[in-house]
Design a protein around this motif. Sequence first.
Motif, short mmCIF file in Angstrom:
data_model
loop_
_atom_site.label_atom_id
_atom_site.label_comp_id
_atom_site.label_asym_id
_atom_site.label_seq_id
_atom_site.Cartn_x
_atom_site.Cartn_y
_atom_site.Cartn_z
N GLU A 84 33.17 41.60 38.36
CA GLU A 84 33.67 40.54 39.24
C GLU A 84 32.73 39.33 39.15
O GLU A 84 31.52 39.47 39.29
CB GLU A 84 33.74 41.02 40.69
N MET A 85 33.36 38.17 38.93
CA MET A 85 32.64 36.90 38.89
C MET A 85 33.44 35.89 39.71
O MET A 85 34.60 36.13 40.04
CB MET A 85 32.49 36.41 37.44
N GLY B 104 30.81 46.80 47.39
CA GLY B 104 31.06 45.66 46.51
C GLY B 104 30.56 44.35 47.08
O GLY B 104 29.46 44.27 47.63
N LEU B 105 31.36 43.31 46.97
CA LEU B 105 30.98 41.98 47.44
C LEU B 105 31.51 41.67 48.83
O LEU B 105 31.60 40.51 49.23
CB LEU B 105 31.46 40.93 46.43
N MET B 106 31.83 42.71 49.59
CA MET B 106 32.34 42.51 50.96
C MET B 106 31.36 41.72 51.82
O MET B 106 30.14 41.84 51.66
CB MET B 106 32.57 43.86 51.65
N TYR B 107 31.93 40.93 52.72
CA TYR B 107 31.23 40.20 53.78
C TYR B 107 30.39 39.02 53.28
O TYR B 107 29.72 38.38 54.07
CB TYR B 107 30.36 41.14 54.63
N GLN C 260 26.34 31.83 38.43
CA GLN C 260 26.22 32.80 37.35
C GLN C 260 26.05 34.23 37.87
O GLN C 260 25.68 35.12 37.11
CB GLN C 260 25.04 32.44 36.44
N CYS C 261 26.32 34.46 39.14
CA CYS C 261 26.16 35.78 39.74
C CYS C 261 27.47 36.55 39.69
O CYS C 261 28.55 35.96 39.62
CB CYS C 261 25.71 35.66 41.20
N GLY C 262 27.36 37.86 39.78
CA GLY C 262 28.54 38.70 39.80
C GLY C 262 28.15 40.13 40.10
O GLY C 262 26.98 40.42 40.41
N MET C 263 29.13 41.03 40.01
CA MET C 263 28.86 42.44 40.25
C MET C 263 29.60 43.28 39.21
O MET C 263 30.80 43.10 38.99
CB MET C 263 29.28 42.87 41.65
N LEU C 264 28.85 44.20 38.60
CA LEU C 264 29.39 45.15 37.63
C LEU C 264 29.62 46.47 38.34
O LEU C 264 28.72 47.01 38.98
CB LEU C 264 28.42 45.34 36.47
N PHE C 265 30.83 46.98 38.23
CA PHE C 265 31.20 48.28 38.78
C PHE C 265 31.34 49.26 37.63
O PHE C 265 32.08 48.99 36.68
CB PHE C 265 32.54 48.19 39.52
N MET D 234 41.24 47.33 41.94
CA MET D 234 40.29 46.67 42.83
C MET D 234 41.10 45.97 43.90
O MET D 234 42.27 45.66 43.71
CB MET D 234 39.47 45.63 42.06
N TRP D 235 40.48 45.71 45.05
CA TRP D 235 41.11 44.93 46.11
C TRP D 235 40.05 44.08 46.78
O TRP D 235 38.86 44.20 46.47
CB TRP D 235 41.86 45.81 47.08
N MET D 236 40.47 43.23 47.69
CA MET D 236 39.57 42.24 48.27
C MET D 236 39.36 42.42 49.77
O MET D 236 39.12 41.44 50.48
CB MET D 236 40.12 40.85 47.97
N LYS D 237 39.41 43.64 50.24
CA LYS D 237 39.19 43.89 51.65
C LYS D 237 37.83 43.33 52.07
O LYS D 237 36.81 43.60 51.44
CB LYS D 237 39.26 45.38 51.95
N ASN D 238 37.82 42.54 53.13
CA ASN D 238 36.60 41.95 53.69
C ASN D 238 35.79 41.14 52.68
O ASN D 238 34.58 41.00 52.81
CB ASN D 238 35.72 43.05 54.31
N THR D 239 36.45 40.62 51.66
CA THR D 239 35.78 39.80 50.65
C THR D 239 36.30 38.38 50.80
O THR D 239 37.48 38.13 50.69
CB THR D 239 36.06 40.35 49.24
N PHE D 240 35.39 37.44 51.03
CA PHE D 240 35.75 36.07 51.39
C PHE D 240 35.69 35.07 50.23
O PHE D 240 35.96 33.89 50.42
CB PHE D 240 34.82 35.58 52.51
N ILE D 241 35.33 35.53 49.04
CA ILE D 241 35.13 34.65 47.89
C ILE D 241 36.25 34.89 46.88
O ILE D 241 36.51 36.03 46.52
CB ILE D 241 33.78 34.96 47.20
#
Length: 159
Positions: free
Chosen positions: A130-131, A60-63, A70-75, A85-92
């Motif tokens: 995720e945005m 995902g968006l980790m690290y 306008q960026c994001g990620m589609l899962f 979903m969770w935010m492990k190692n995700t800083f945003i």
Amino acid sequence: MMRKSSFLMMMVLLGLWVFLPLSAQELISQDVQFKRAVLLINGQKFQVEYADTWELRARGLMYRTELCQQCGMLFKFDRERLISMWMKNTFIPLDVAFFKKNGEIVDIKQMQPLDLTSVPSSKPVLYALEMNEGWFAANGVKEGNSIEVLETGTIEEIQ
């Protein structure tokens, strides 16, 4: 016998202490190539990163320390089901929209950096988008609206 098992245990712990940090550092520096997806949201097209395999979804968006406006990620998951979903190692700080195969958004939830609390969908869904935090509200996107996946592919395939 006790002395031998204590020695072995100490060697295992030493090995973990030496090699686990290297594995974590190696994971951080791995260059992961995400696919791309083109989405239609409220009449506007957006191109986002696309994670449709277990490995890509796990990363995902980790690290990352930033995400363009306008960026994001589609899962995409293997089938419609309840997902978390969770935010492990995700800083945003992020918002996530959970949506069905037909595009209907069933939930939009906030997720905080480094929070290991699971953020679940309230109904079975096929996708999570995720945005940046506040993006959905700023763009007038609400639960009940639709997200249409127009196209998916590699970076070379989608321009």
